[in-house]
Enzyme design. Structure first.
Site, PDB file in Angstrom:
ATOM      1  CG  HIS A  37       4.522  -2.053  11.451  1.00 44.38           C
ATOM      2  ND1 HIS A  37       4.554  -2.728  12.643  1.00 44.38           N
ATOM      3  CD2 HIS A  37       5.420  -1.035  11.543  1.00 44.38           C
ATOM      4  CE1 HIS A  37       5.434  -2.138  13.431  1.00 44.38           C
ATOM      5  NE2 HIS A  37       5.973  -1.121  12.803  1.00 44.38           N
ATOM      6  CG  ASP A  71       9.573   5.053   9.078  1.00 46.30           C
ATOM      7  OD1 ASP A  71       9.589   6.099   9.753  1.00 46.30           O
ATOM      8  OD2 ASP A  71      10.036   3.973   9.484  1.00 46.30           O
TER       9      ASP A  71
HETATM   10  N1  CMC Z   1       5.821  -4.429  -0.460  1.00 42.66           N
HETATM   11  C1  CMC Z   1       5.385  -5.568  -1.082  1.00 42.66           C
HETATM   12  N2  CMC Z   1       5.027  -6.691  -0.437  1.00 42.66           N
HETATM   13  C2  CMC Z   1       5.128  -6.700   0.881  1.00 42.66           C
HETATM   14  C3  CMC Z   1       5.584  -5.570   1.616  1.00 42.66           C
HETATM   15  C4  CMC Z   1       5.935  -4.411   0.885  1.00 42.66           C
HETATM   16  N3  CMC Z   1       6.359  -3.305   1.527  1.00 42.66           N
HETATM   17  N4  CMC Z   1       5.577  -5.850   2.940  1.00 42.66           N
HETATM   18  C5  CMC Z   1       5.141  -7.111   3.064  1.00 42.66           C
HETATM   19  N5  CMC Z   1       4.855  -7.626   1.820  1.00 42.66           N
HETATM   20  C6  CMC Z   1       4.301  -8.956   1.547  1.00 42.66           C
HETATM   21  C7  CMC Z   1       5.336 -10.056   1.703  1.00 42.66           C
HETATM   22  O1  CMC Z   1       5.997 -10.331   0.486  1.00 42.66           O
HETATM   23  C8  CMC Z   1       4.467 -11.212   2.162  1.00 42.66           C
HETATM   24  O2  CMC Z   1       3.786 -11.725   1.021  1.00 42.66           O
HETATM   25  P1  CMC Z   1       3.417 -13.318   0.947  1.00 42.66           P
HETATM   26  O3  CMC Z   1       2.468 -13.553   2.094  1.00 42.66           O
HETATM   27  O4  CMC Z   1       2.774 -13.483  -0.394  1.00 42.66           O
HETATM   28  O5  CMC Z   1       4.713 -14.051   1.095  1.00 42.66           O
HETATM   29  C9  CMC Z   1       3.411 -10.551   3.046  1.00 42.66           C
HETATM   30  O6  CMC Z   1       3.302  -9.197   2.537  1.00 42.66           O
HETATM   31  C10 CMC Z   1       3.776 -10.516   4.520  1.00 42.66           C
HETATM   32  O7  CMC Z   1       5.028  -9.851   4.646  1.00 42.66           O
HETATM   33  P2  CMC Z   1       6.196 -10.267   5.649  1.00 42.66           P
HETATM   34  O8  CMC Z   1       7.508  -9.796   5.112  1.00 42.66           O
HETATM   35  O9  CMC Z   1       6.061 -11.715   5.986  1.00 42.66           O
HETATM   36  O10 CMC Z   1       5.790  -9.409   6.905  1.00 42.66           O
HETATM   37  P3  CMC Z   1       6.729  -9.081   8.101  1.00 42.66           P
HETATM   38  O11 CMC Z   1       5.831  -8.820   9.243  1.00 42.66           O
HETATM   39  O12 CMC Z   1       7.796 -10.118   8.276  1.00 42.66           O
HETATM   40  O13 CMC Z   1       7.489  -7.744   7.625  1.00 42.66           O
HETATM   41  C11 CMC Z   1       7.991  -5.478   7.194  1.00 42.66           C
HETATM   42  C12 CMC Z   1       7.104  -6.466   7.976  1.00 42.66           C
HETATM   43  C13 CMC Z   1       7.797  -4.080   7.787  1.00 42.66           C
HETATM   44  C14 CMC Z   1       9.470  -5.860   7.343  1.00 42.66           C
HETATM   45  C15 CMC Z   1       7.580  -5.503   5.715  1.00 42.66           C
HETATM   46  O14 CMC Z   1       6.223  -5.180   5.572  1.00 42.66           O
HETATM   47  C16 CMC Z   1       8.439  -4.553   4.865  1.00 42.66           C
HETATM   48  O15 CMC Z   1       9.538  -4.944   4.442  1.00 42.66           O
HETATM   49  N6  CMC Z   1       7.942  -3.305   4.594  1.00 42.66           N
HETATM   50  C17 CMC Z   1       8.723  -2.309   3.908  1.00 42.66           C
HETATM   51  C18 CMC Z   1       9.740  -1.715   4.827  1.00 42.66           C
HETATM   52  C19 CMC Z   1       9.154  -0.702   5.800  1.00 42.66           C
HETATM   53  O16 CMC Z   1       8.392   0.180   5.399  1.00 42.66           O
HETATM   54  N7  CMC Z   1       9.563  -0.821   7.069  1.00 42.66           N
HETATM   55  C20 CMC Z   1       9.209   0.176   8.093  1.00 42.66           C
HETATM   56  C21 CMC Z   1       8.342  -0.335   9.157  1.00 42.66           C
HETATM   57  S1  CMC Z   1       7.733   1.028  10.164  1.00 42.66           S
HETATM   58  C22 CMC Z   1       9.115   1.555  11.032  1.00 42.66           C
HETATM   59  C23 CMC Z   1       9.496   0.647  12.159  1.00 42.66           C
HETATM   60  O17 CMC Z   1       8.671   0.439  13.067  1.00 42.66           O
HETATM   61  O18 CMC Z   1      10.633   0.154  12.134  1.00 42.66           O
END
Ligand code: CMC
Length: 440
Positions: free
Chosen positions: A317, A375
């Protein structure tokens, strides 16, 4: 709401920014929130030093002031108008929290009764809207129908589109909260070729939705109380989440003076993406793709591989970096629903629990603080109560409509509000002269 400019002027706390290239200095006011980190008012930075700020994804930028939702991502805290989500989940209901979101205070019993009555009596759609559903192709994604139909509401309800009038804004808010389940159910009924079902005024908000989705004119329908309660809880947990992508989209669209129905429609489009509201649908797709517990290690490796686009949906998240408080509440409900509805032996549920267990012990997920989010569990509950996966994000949109209208209303009445217009860091070509086609 206090004027940010006034508060900024009164504030004695400042932070100095010194430009080491020129030696020029500016004092920027620090504004204290009621909870959470203070913010630096950078309004004079460009004027004084000639710099914009750069913050892709708004990781450290407050785009507005708000009294609605408070989140502390590190501590796993979520509060609606100051009330902890855990207390609301235990003691309140979706419709009561909807009132709280719009008015800032919990309703007295007679106020709640009146509000419920208003919402119930706005739940029907203009009959002409039915034709709109029929013109969509039969296999249209229900989110596509939602975007179109909600956007079109402004063509039907002219008496609630003048955003300068408080009563128009209020009626628009009530209409959207009330009509969203009817539109959602109609989108679903259209996609399966069944007749649309009208709302029934003696049912609860979620009971009505279940009936409009799952009943048919051929037989009596009885609302399942566990499904009704589980939906009510999921909706309450999804009602608002401060300045997330879809809410910011609603605010940005609204900042130009667009009508409220158009603004909410733009929020639905932003919610649709798999990194946001589309995640609940994507969780189920990922579970189906993994298919068997024995394949979990392979998929965990794929999730860790930077060259592989695969992500473990339902994990991670943007703001909750320790745990998602909504996930903790909904996890218990998930177990209850699956137990009571006899779906505990659903292989996908077993797979989900094993995936959760294995991922939580994995170094990659521990180091990056990737925990199951709300989710991860909401999709499993929807599946258990018979909601098809292409409707999951629609369910999210129904609940989040309350947050969107509350935030939109707050923005319109905020004296600091101006049209949203971010700046950019331009890295394209410098000025150059046009080259005629024969010389390129
Ligand atoms: N699976 C694998 N790796 C992940 C995931 C995941 N679901 N989420 C984050 N990472 C890794 C990412 O690759 C990065 O690694 P590194 O530091 O080595 O580059 C690190 O964790 C940080 O991730 P980020 O993408 O920079 O984090 P963010 O804050 O920009 O993104 C997120 C948050 C929710 C978009 C992301 O965690 C994600 O895509 N999760 C899956 C989708 C999901 O479940 N979304 C629903 C969120 S809850 C509903 C809502 O509030 O909308």
């Amino acid at each position: 709401m206090k004027s940010l400019k006034e508060e900024s002027k009164m504030n004695k706390d400042t932070i100095s920014v010194i430009d080491n290239r020129t030696g020029r200095q500016v004092e920027l006011p620090i504004i204290q929130p009621s909870q959470g980190p203070a913010v630096i008012d950078i309004g004079t930075l460009y004027k004084e030093l000639g710099y914009f700020t750069y913050d892709p994804g708004f990781l450290a930028t407050a785009s507005c002031q708000s009294e609605i939702t408070y989140i502390d991502g590190d501590e796993g805290i979520l509060q609606y108008c100051g009330y902890p989500i855990e207390q609301l989940a235990e003691k309140s209901s979706f419709i009561e929290v909807a009132y709280l979101m719009l008015k800032g205070e919990l309703p007295k019993p007679d106020e709640l009764k009146k509000f419920e009555d208003i919402i119930v009596h706005h739940s029907m759609l203009n009959e002409s809207l039915k034709n709109f559903f029929h013109s969509f192709y039969h296999d249209a994604h229900p989110m596509a129908i939602m975007v179109g139909v909600v956007g079109s509401l402004s063509a039907f309800y002219h008496d609630s589109t003048d955003i300068s009038k408080a009563d128009h804004r209020e009626i628009a808010a009530h209409r959207m909260i009330a009509k969203m389940p009817t539109i959602a159910a109609a989108s679903y009924k259209h996609s399966i070729g069944e007749p649309l079902v009208y709302p029934k005024n003696d049912l609860s908000y979620t009971g009505n939705l279940l009936r409009m989705m799952f009943s048919s004119p051929c037989e009596e329908y009885e609302v399942n109380p566990i499904a009704e309660k589980a939906l009510d809880l999921i909706f309450m947990l999804h009602i608002d989440h401060e300045q997330n992508a879809s809410t910011s989209t609603v605010r940005l669209a609204g900042s130009s003076g667009a009508n409220p129905f158009a603004c909410i429609s733009s929020g639905i489009t932003a919610l649709w993406g798999p990194a946001h509201g589309g995640a609940n649908e994507a969780v189920l797709s990922v579970l189906k793709e993994i298919a068997d517990v024995s394949r979990i290690p392979k998929y965990l490796e794929k999730a860790k591989n930077k060259n592989d686009p695969f992500r473990l949906m339902g994990f991670g998240h943007r703001v909750y970096k320790n745990y998602d408080p909504r996930a903790r509440i909904i996890r218990d409900m998930c177990h209850k629903v699956l137990g009571e509805l006899g779906s505990a032996n659903d292989p996908l549920f077993e797979l989900a629990l094993r995936l959760e267990e294995i991922a939580l012990k994995d170094d990659y997920f521990i180091q990056r603080k990737l925990y199951p989010n709300v989710d991860f569990y909401s999709g499993l509950i929807y599946r258990a109560i018979g909601v098809p996966s292409n409707m999951f994000t629609v369910m999210f949109a129904i609940a989040r409509t309350v947050g969107w209208v509350a935030q939109w209303t707050e923005m319109i009445s905020d004296s600091n509000q101006r049209i949203g217009r971010p700046r950019q860091l331009y890295v394209g070509p410098e000025k150059r002269n046009y080259v005629s086609p024969d010389k390129r």
